[in-house]
Write a protein that holds these residues in place. Structure first.
Motif, PDB file in Angstrom:
ATOM      1  N   ARG A 143      11.198  11.979   2.529  1.00  0.00           N
ATOM      2  CA  ARG A 143      10.056  12.816   2.149  1.00  0.00           C
ATOM      3  C   ARG A 143       9.670  12.491   0.714  1.00  0.00           C
ATOM      4  N   TRP A 144       8.382  12.333   0.457  1.00  0.00           N
ATOM      5  CA  TRP A 144       7.885  12.051  -0.884  1.00  0.00           C
ATOM      6  C   TRP A 144       7.776  13.361  -1.646  1.00  0.00           C
ATOM      7  N   ASN A 145       8.432  13.444  -2.813  1.00  0.00           N
ATOM      8  CA  ASN A 145       8.405  14.685  -3.590  1.00  0.00           C
ATOM      9  C   ASN A 145       7.452  14.610  -4.778  1.00  0.00           C
ATOM     10  N   GLY A 146       6.689  13.545  -4.879  1.00  0.00           N
ATOM     11  CA  GLY A 146       5.754  13.384  -5.986  1.00  0.00           C
ATOM     12  C   GLY A 146       6.230  12.353  -6.986  1.00  0.00           C
ATOM     13  N   HIS A 147       7.527  12.049  -6.953  1.00  0.00           N
ATOM     14  CA  HIS A 147       8.086  11.075  -7.885  1.00  0.00           C
ATOM     15  C   HIS A 147       8.920  10.013  -7.186  1.00  0.00           C
ATOM     16  N   MET A 148       9.590  10.387  -6.105  1.00  0.00           N
ATOM     17  CA  MET A 148      10.440   9.434  -5.389  1.00  0.00           C
ATOM     18  C   MET A 148      10.639   9.901  -3.950  1.00  0.00           C
ATOM     19  N   TRP A 149      11.114   8.984  -3.095  1.00  0.00           N
ATOM     20  CA  TRP A 149      11.422   9.321  -1.710  1.00  0.00           C
ATOM     21  C   TRP A 149      12.817   9.930  -1.677  1.00  0.00           C
ATOM     22  N   GLU A 150      12.947  11.130  -1.087  1.00  0.00           N
ATOM     23  CA  GLU A 150      14.238  11.799  -1.002  1.00  0.00           C
ATOM     24  C   GLU A 150      14.642  11.947   0.464  1.00  0.00           C
ATOM     25  N   PRO A 151      15.944  11.984   0.751  1.00  0.00           N
ATOM     26  CA  PRO A 151      16.393  12.140   2.139  1.00  0.00           C
ATOM     27  C   PRO A 151      15.893  13.453   2.729  1.00  0.00           C
ATOM     28  N   HIS A 152      15.424  13.385   3.964  1.00  0.00           N
ATOM     29  CA  HIS A 152      14.887  14.583   4.616  1.00  0.00           C
ATOM     30  C   HIS A 152      15.530  14.809   5.987  1.00  0.00           C
ATOM     31  N   GLY A 153      15.904  13.732   6.679  1.00  0.00           N
ATOM     32  CA  GLY A 153      16.475  13.878   8.009  1.00  0.00           C
ATOM     33  C   GLY A 153      16.947  12.550   8.552  1.00  0.00           C
ATOM     34  N   PHE A 154      17.268  12.568   9.827  1.00  0.00           N
ATOM     35  CA  PHE A 154      17.806  11.390  10.493  1.00  0.00           C
ATOM     36  C   PHE A 154      17.257  11.338  11.908  1.00  0.00           C
ATOM     37  N   ALA A 155      16.974  10.143  12.402  1.00  0.00           N
ATOM     38  CA  ALA A 155      16.513   9.945  13.780  1.00  0.00           C
ATOM     39  C   ALA A 155      17.353   8.843  14.408  1.00  0.00           C
ATOM     40  N   ALA A 156      17.673   8.997  15.670  1.00  0.00           N
ATOM     41  CA  ALA A 156      18.544   8.049  16.354  1.00  0.00           C
ATOM     42  C   ALA A 156      17.856   6.712  16.659  1.00  0.00           C
ATOM     43  N   ASN A 157      16.525   6.730  16.828  1.00  0.00           N
ATOM     44  CA  ASN A 157      15.803   5.494  17.139  1.00  0.00           C
ATOM     45  C   ASN A 157      14.332   5.654  16.759  1.00  0.00           C
ATOM     46  N   LEU A 158      13.535   4.647  17.036  1.00  0.00           N
ATOM     47  CA  LEU A 158      12.120   4.654  16.669  1.00  0.00           C
ATOM     48  C   LEU A 158      11.346   5.753  17.391  1.00  0.00           C
ATOM     49  N   ALA A 159      11.614   5.947  18.673  1.00  0.00           N
ATOM     50  CA  ALA A 159      10.879   6.965  19.437  1.00  0.00           C
ATOM     51  C   ALA A 159      11.108   8.358  18.857  1.00  0.00           C
ATOM     52  N   GLU A 160      12.340   8.665  18.518  1.00  0.00           N
ATOM     53  CA  GLU A 160      12.640   9.969  17.940  1.00  0.00           C
ATOM     54  C   GLU A 160      12.011  10.103  16.551  1.00  0.00           C
ATOM     55  N   ALA A 161      12.032   9.030  15.777  1.00  0.00           N
ATOM     56  CA  ALA A 161      11.417   9.060  14.443  1.00  0.00           C
ATOM     57  C   ALA A 161       9.920   9.317  14.544  1.00  0.00           C
ATOM     58  N   ARG A 162       9.259   8.708  15.526  1.00  0.00           N
ATOM     59  CA  ARG A 162       7.822   8.941  15.696  1.00  0.00           C
ATOM     60  C   ARG A 162       7.526  10.385  16.098  1.00  0.00           C
ATOM     61  N   ARG A 163       8.416  10.978  16.901  1.00  0.00           N
ATOM     62  CA  ARG A 163       8.220  12.386  17.255  1.00  0.00           C
ATOM     63  C   ARG A 163       8.342  13.284  16.031  1.00  0.00           C
ATOM     64  N   VAL A 164       9.199  12.920  15.086  1.00  0.00           N
ATOM     65  CA  VAL A 164       9.349  13.700  13.858  1.00  0.00           C
ATOM     66  C   VAL A 164       8.156  13.486  12.938  1.00  0.00           C
ATOM     67  N   LEU A 165       7.734  12.243  12.784  1.00  0.00           N
ATOM     68  CA  LEU A 165       6.646  11.924  11.860  1.00  0.00           C
ATOM     69  C   LEU A 165       5.285  12.382  12.360  1.00  0.00           C
TER      70      LEU A 165
END
Length: 97
Positions: A46-68
């Protein structure tokens, strides 16, 4: 010099706050493009305005697209009819027989 006013720059930067991205977790300097390793796990950042910070985890591309893109599945209803090309005169069209 054509410098952008600081207020406009800050407004543009703040518009991205909260934006998410998925980064493939591959070893070494391997490929980072999502389509090359669709089964690789993804770190959601997640972009916080200054840097990308950890926000979560996805097992594969399909799951990541559902989150995004959570609303993309609901908005993209399958098309029941295939679009038909109308006759045209463009260079790419075959002339009528």
């Amino acid at each position: 010099m054509d410098d952008e006013p600081l207020a406009e720059w800050a407004e543009r930067r703040d518009a991205r706050v909260g934006q998410l991205r998925a980064v493939p977790l591959v070893t070494g300097g391997g490929p980072r493009a999502s389509h090359l390793n669709p089964e690789a796990p993804r770190a959601i950042q997640r972009w916080n305005g200054h840097m990308w910070e950890p926000h979560g985890f996805a097992a594969n591309l399909a799951e990541a697209r559902r989150v995004l893109f959570p609303h993309a599945e609901a908005a993209s209803a399958p098309e029941t009819t295939t679009p038909r090309l109308d006759p045209g005169t463009g260079r790419h069209r075959k002339p009528p027989p």
